[in-house]
Write an enzyme that holds these catalytic residues in place. Structure first.
Site, PDB file in Angstrom:
ATOM      1  N   GLY A 215     -63.239 -21.445  32.070  1.00 37.62           N
ATOM      2  CA  GLY A 215     -63.270 -21.507  30.612  1.00 37.62           C
ATOM      3  C   GLY A 215     -62.439 -20.392  30.013  1.00 37.62           C
ATOM      4  N   GLN A 216     -62.270 -20.459  28.684  1.00 32.68           N
ATOM      5  CA  GLN A 216     -61.485 -19.462  27.966  1.00 32.68           C
ATOM      6  C   GLN A 216     -62.278 -18.964  26.778  1.00 32.68           C
ATOM      7  OE1 GLN A 216     -57.666 -21.065  26.911  1.00 32.68           O
ATOM      8  NE2 GLN A 216     -56.769 -20.558  28.885  1.00 32.68           N
ATOM      9  N   GLY A 217     -62.061 -17.696  26.439  1.00 32.70           N
ATOM     10  CA  GLY A 217     -62.687 -17.100  25.274  1.00 32.70           C
ATOM     11  C   GLY A 217     -61.668 -16.330  24.470  1.00 32.70           C
TER      12      GLY A 217
ATOM     13  N   GLY B  19     -60.318 -13.429  26.881  1.00 28.07           N
ATOM     14  CA  GLY B  19     -59.817 -13.638  28.224  1.00 28.07           C
ATOM     15  C   GLY B  19     -60.174 -14.991  28.792  1.00 28.07           C
TER      16      GLY B  19
ATOM     17  N   VAL C 297     -61.875 -17.102  32.208  1.00 26.52           N
ATOM     18  CA  VAL C 297     -62.828 -16.946  33.303  1.00 26.52           C
ATOM     19  C   VAL C 297     -62.434 -17.878  34.443  1.00 26.52           C
ATOM     20  CG1 VAL C 297     -65.257 -17.049  33.990  1.00 26.52           C
ATOM     21  CG2 VAL C 297     -64.645 -16.366  31.661  1.00 26.52           C
TER      22      VAL C 297
ATOM     23  N   LYS D  33     -63.673 -12.668  34.901  1.00 28.97           N
ATOM     24  CA  LYS D  33     -63.129 -12.752  33.542  1.00 28.97           C
ATOM     25  C   LYS D  33     -61.904 -11.840  33.461  1.00 28.97           C
ATOM     26  CE  LYS D  33     -64.448 -11.998  28.685  1.00 28.97           C
ATOM     27  NZ  LYS D  33     -65.538 -11.534  27.804  1.00 28.97           N
TER      28      LYS D  33
ATOM     29  N   ASP E 204     -73.254 -11.527  19.450  1.00 26.72           N
ATOM     30  CA  ASP E 204     -72.565 -12.804  19.706  1.00 26.72           C
ATOM     31  C   ASP E 204     -73.485 -13.760  20.465  1.00 26.72           C
ATOM     32  OD1 ASP E 204     -70.460 -14.522  19.370  1.00 26.72           O
ATOM     33  OD2 ASP E 204     -69.317 -13.804  21.090  1.00 26.72           O
TER      34      ASP E 204
END
Length: 610
Positions: free
Chosen positions: A308-310, A313, A315, A329, A426
């Site tokens: 996945g992406q955030g 960064g 992962v 990450k 968050d």
């Protein structure tokens, strides 16, 4: 980004300049070449062996030139006669040569042009004889001084028909006859002019264009065609000097800009690195595992499987060994000044709780930074936010309650179980990870903030969090002080999403009006109705109602009215029979959903000092 476009524009100008002045390859891959800086330009039908491809010259060995060790252009004629080329006139198709030893007349007896593509431009019909004389009484004959091997001898050129019975040649020995011979050679015995007729390229040269054979040419004589444009430079002309000056200034500007840019980036990067290294030195007491970037690449199999992406960064799935899986990450280089890295390592590295994701190690290899966590096979709670009738994804009310309890325990530990209170800022479904047994674990501490347990409020200079989960006071102090109650608000929004199986703000199909889902739940509870969520079992209905009451209690607009996470946990673990419906968090007039969206989008953050 600006730097990239600047360099692109600069190299574009350089390319246009080179194309305009003919320094690039011709369209057939042939270049105009020289043996030395002062040598004649060599192009079709000639070519320099070893420098230009075969197709750049006429397919006849007579047009092959070579370069000497002194960078002189050499033409080789039949009988191994080698002459130096001083000029090639493509318009008149004439090549001017000299003898490397400085005496052309002595070379004439060896020159045979019958097997050569060249001819003398003008010939005399008679025959010349060369005589070597000890002395002569008549000076009417042409003396060729370069042929004399001794100061006591002279070489003379005499018409052969005049040499018979000539008394002035009594003391001379005939060397050899020359026939035919170039008409101007014995008048100027230093240069030999040779002309060629096939192939014919004079028309192209007159038009300042290149010449070549037509493709698939089989006709005789050779059929040629013109192409491209010849470029002739006058290096001191204003037309050429202006672009040179411009290019020079551009190069100077780019050098200054690049040096400043490199210096500035290096200075900032050193400051960031110094900050991170100082933090890591202080952090050694906690004995984390520090990995190199090579370890990270090996661990992730060259970043093969992305999870996945955030915002900060990407992962990737990785392996510490055959039995231990990890989530790695990799932080974006362009994000922040290292604060997210320090936050996450400094916060999660001190936490040991079953409902908080386990931190394994980190990488701080120059500007390349990464965080290594335990791998949780069921991804995040966000994946399972769905309506109860979605049988393939819905986890069931009992499991949803267990997830809410576990997440609450993790957040309560952050608020009360550590030496310093940790505010997450968050909390959302995406950051609640699930292991193989669907046990929840709070993750992603990049926005976390530490404060003392007895500190009732914290100062912030900017809003942090995800739209839809951010408490009102995080946007503006007009709604109260920022504290651990801000995490309570985010948790409440998360629980309401679990209840409704949808985002808290939704769009009704076919209508422009947006329905604020938490308010809809509150109205149903206040009117004593069921939640209309297709709940069949009575026990499930109780769980759904309890979760709804807890969620609504947590999203009260006034932070003082929100329960602490310890009380939230007690509410979730209780039976729920005695839970009272909380006060209306949305006000009595207007559209609260719209007001909240406007709050998220329009309110300015009040800047405060730390």
């Amino acid at each position: 980004m600006a730097t990239k476009y600047f360099f692109f524009f600069f190299f574009f100008l350089i390319t246009v300049f080179l194309l305009d002045f003919g320094l690039c390859l011709n369209e057939d891959g042939c270049t105009e070449s020289r043996c030395g800086r002062r040598g004649p330009p060599v192009r079709f039908p000639f070519r320099i062996k070893g420098r230009q491809p075969d197709h750049c010259g006429f397919p006849d060995v007579g047009f092959d030139l070579s370069c000497s060790e002194k960078k002189e252009t050499v033409l080789e004629l039949p009988n191994s006669v080698k002459l130096l080329v001083v000029k090639i006139d493509y318009k008149s198709q004439m090549i001017s040569t000299i003898d490397p030893h400085g005496c052309l007349p002595t070379q004439l007896r060896n020159i045979n042009l019958s097997d050569s593509p060249f001819r003398y431009p003008g010939v005399e019909s008679g025959t010349r004889a060369l005589f070597n004389c000890t002395r002569r009484e008549d000076d009417g004959y042409l003396q060729i001084g370069c042929s004399s091997n001794s100061p006591n001898y002279q070489v003379y050129s005499v018409y052969s028909e005049n040499s018979i019975g000539d008394s002035s040649l009594l003391y001379c020995t005939k060397m050899f006859d020359v026939s035919p011979y170039p008409s101007d050679l014995f008048d100027r015995n230093d240069i030999l002019h040779l002309s060629w007729f096939n192939p014919s390229c004079e028309s192209c040269a007159l038009k300042n264009r290149y010449c070549r054979l037509k493709p698939n040419n089989t006709s005789q004589p050779a059929d040629t065609e013109c192409y491209g444009n010849l470029k002739h430079f006058n290096w001191k002309s204003p037309k050429f000097m202006a672009p040179v000056i411009i290019i020079g200034l551009l190069i100077l500007g780019v050098m200054v800009f690049t040096l400043y840019h490199i210096y500035n980036i290096d200075k900032i990067e050193k400051e960031y690195q110094s900050k991170i290294e100082k933090f890591l030195d202080d952090y050694k007491a906690f004995k984390p595992t520090r990995y190199s970037y090579a370890d990270i690449k090996r661990m992730t199999n060259q970043f093969k499987e992305e999870l996945g992406q955030g915002a900060y960064g990407t992962v990737y799935k990785g392996k510490l060994s055959d039995d231990i899986l990890v989530a790695v990450k990799v932080l974006n280089n362009s994000k922040g000044d290292g604060e997210e890295f320090v936050n996450e390592v400094g916060t999660i590295g001190k936490i040991h709780h079953v409902n908080v994701v386990r931190f394994i190690g980190f990488c701080a290899d120059g500007y390349r930074r990464a965080l290594v966590y335990e791998y949780l096979s069921n991804d995040s709670l966000e994946k399972f936010i769905c309506a109860p009738d979605a049988k393939d994804k819905f986890l069931g009310w009992k499991r949803l309650q267990d997830i809410a309890v576990g997440a609450a325990k993790g957040i309560e530990y952050l608020h009360q179980g550590c030496e310093q209170r940790i505010l997450h800022f968050d909390i959302k479904p995406h950051n609640i990870l699930l292991d193989q047994d669907f046990n929840p674990k709070v993750s992603d501490f990049g926005l976390a903030k530490l404060c003392a347990k007895d500190q009732s409020a914290v100062s912030m200079t900017t809003a942090r969090g995800t739209i839809g989960y951010i408490a009102p006071e995080v946007f503006s102090r007009n709604f109260g002080s920022v504290s651990y109650k801000s995490d309570v608000y985010s948790f409440g929004m998360l629980v309401l999403e679990m209840v409704g199986g949808r985002k808290t703000v939704d769009v009704k199909e076919g209508k422009d009006e947006q329905i604020y889902f938490p308010e809809w739940i509150y109205n149903l509870l206040e009117e004593g109705e069921d939640l209309r969520l297709e709940i069949q079992a009575e026990e499930d209905a109780k769980i759904a109602k309890k979760l709804a009451i807890v969620g609504l209690s947590c999203i009260q607009w006034n932070p003082v009215d929100r329960p602490p996470m310890k009380m939230v946990l007690q509410m979730l673990e209780g039976e729920g029979e005695n839970l009272a419906i909380p006060p209306n968090p949305f006000g009595s007039t207007g559209n609260p959903g719209r007001r909240l969206r406007e709050l998220h989008q329009e309110l300015e953050v009040i800047s405060e000092t730390e």
